[in-house]
Design a protein around this motif. Structure first.
Motif, mmCIF file in Angstrom:
data_model
loop_
_atom_site.group_PDB
_atom_site.id
_atom_site.type_symbol
_atom_site.label_atom_id
_atom_site.label_comp_id
_atom_site.label_asym_id
_atom_site.label_seq_id
_atom_site.Cartn_x
_atom_site.Cartn_y
_atom_site.Cartn_z
ATOM 1 N N LEU A 20 0.845 -1.195 0.000
ATOM 2 C CA LEU A 20 0.000 0.000 0.000
ATOM 3 C C LEU A 20 0.878 1.242 0.000
ATOM 4 N N THR A 21 0.378 2.301 -0.587
ATOM 5 C CA THR A 21 1.093 3.570 -0.541
ATOM 6 C C THR A 21 0.711 4.333 0.728
ATOM 7 N N GLN A 22 1.551 5.278 1.092
ATOM 8 C CA GLN A 22 1.231 6.142 2.219
ATOM 9 C C GLN A 22 -0.058 6.916 1.932
ATOM 10 N N GLU A 23 -0.223 7.326 0.696
ATOM 11 C CA GLU A 23 -1.403 8.080 0.298
ATOM 12 C C GLU A 23 -2.675 7.259 0.490
ATOM 13 N N HIS A 24 -2.594 5.976 0.135
ATOM 14 C CA HIS A 24 -3.765 5.103 0.278
ATOM 15 C C HIS A 24 -4.147 4.947 1.750
ATOM 16 N N VAL A 25 -3.164 4.655 2.584
ATOM 17 C CA VAL A 25 -3.441 4.458 4.010
ATOM 18 C C VAL A 25 -3.971 5.754 4.624
ATOM 19 N N ALA A 26 -3.362 6.866 4.264
ATOM 20 C CA ALA A 26 -3.832 8.163 4.785
ATOM 21 C C ALA A 26 -5.290 8.388 4.400
ATOM 22 N N GLY A 27 -5.639 8.102 3.157
ATOM 23 C CA GLY A 27 -7.021 8.255 2.705
ATOM 24 C C GLY A 27 -7.980 7.372 3.476
ATOM 25 N N GLU A 28 -7.572 6.139 3.740
ATOM 26 C CA GLU A 28 -8.408 5.211 4.511
ATOM 27 C C GLU A 28 -8.618 5.706 5.941
ATOM 28 N N CYS A 29 -7.647 6.464 6.443
ATOM 29 C CA CYS A 29 -7.717 6.978 7.815
ATOM 30 C C CYS A 29 -8.322 8.377 7.885
ATOM 31 N N ILE A 52 -8.030 3.414 15.127
ATOM 32 C CA ILE A 52 -9.038 2.442 14.693
ATOM 33 C C ILE A 52 -9.056 2.344 13.170
ATOM 34 N N TYR A 53 -9.063 3.498 12.490
ATOM 35 C CA TYR A 53 -9.031 3.496 11.027
ATOM 36 C C TYR A 53 -7.732 2.894 10.499
ATOM 37 N N LEU A 54 -6.640 3.186 11.161
ATOM 38 C CA LEU A 54 -5.339 2.682 10.752
ATOM 39 C C LEU A 54 -5.284 1.162 10.851
ATOM 40 N N ALA A 55 -5.780 0.632 11.954
ATOM 41 C CA ALA A 55 -5.808 -0.833 12.109
ATOM 42 C C ALA A 55 -6.632 -1.462 10.993
ATOM 43 N N HIS A 56 -7.761 -0.859 10.675
ATOM 44 C CA HIS A 56 -8.606 -1.380 9.595
ATOM 45 C C HIS A 56 -7.879 -1.291 8.246
ATOM 46 N N ALA A 57 -7.263 -0.151 7.973
ATOM 47 C CA ALA A 57 -6.563 0.044 6.696
ATOM 48 C C ALA A 57 -5.415 -0.944 6.519
#
Length: 84
Positions: A20-29, A52-57
């Motif tokens: 995953l990219t940093q951008e993708h994870v940031a968006g998910e969070c 919580i969002y980070l764990a899910h992502a």
């Protein structure tokens, strides 16, 4: 090593494992890419909501994330003892 550094190591390694990219994870969070980079660089810790969002992502549950953090801290302590 601080809790920030341990946490950052865990999320960075997990993100890379999942390709995953940093951008993708940031968006998910729902945070900026820069805010995510601060987490990954060990310069900050997430709020509870972001955690919580980070764990899910990263396809982790909070218990697993906490266990990973404890295991990382134990590895660091053992390495420090070995160098003394």
């Amino acid at each position: 090593m601080s809790i920030n550094e341990s946490f950052s190591k865990i999320i960075k390694e997990r993100r890379k494992q999942l390709h995953l990219t940093q951008e993708h994870v940031a968006g998910e969070c729902s945070i900026s890419t820069r805010a995510y980079q601060e987490l990954e660089n060990g310069n900050s810790l997430p709020s509870l909501d972001t955690l919580i969002y980070l764990a899910h992502a990263l396809s982790l549950d909070l218990d697993t994330l906490a266990k990973e953090l404890r295991a990382e801290k134990l590895r660091q302590a053992q390495q420090e003892e070995a160098t003394v």
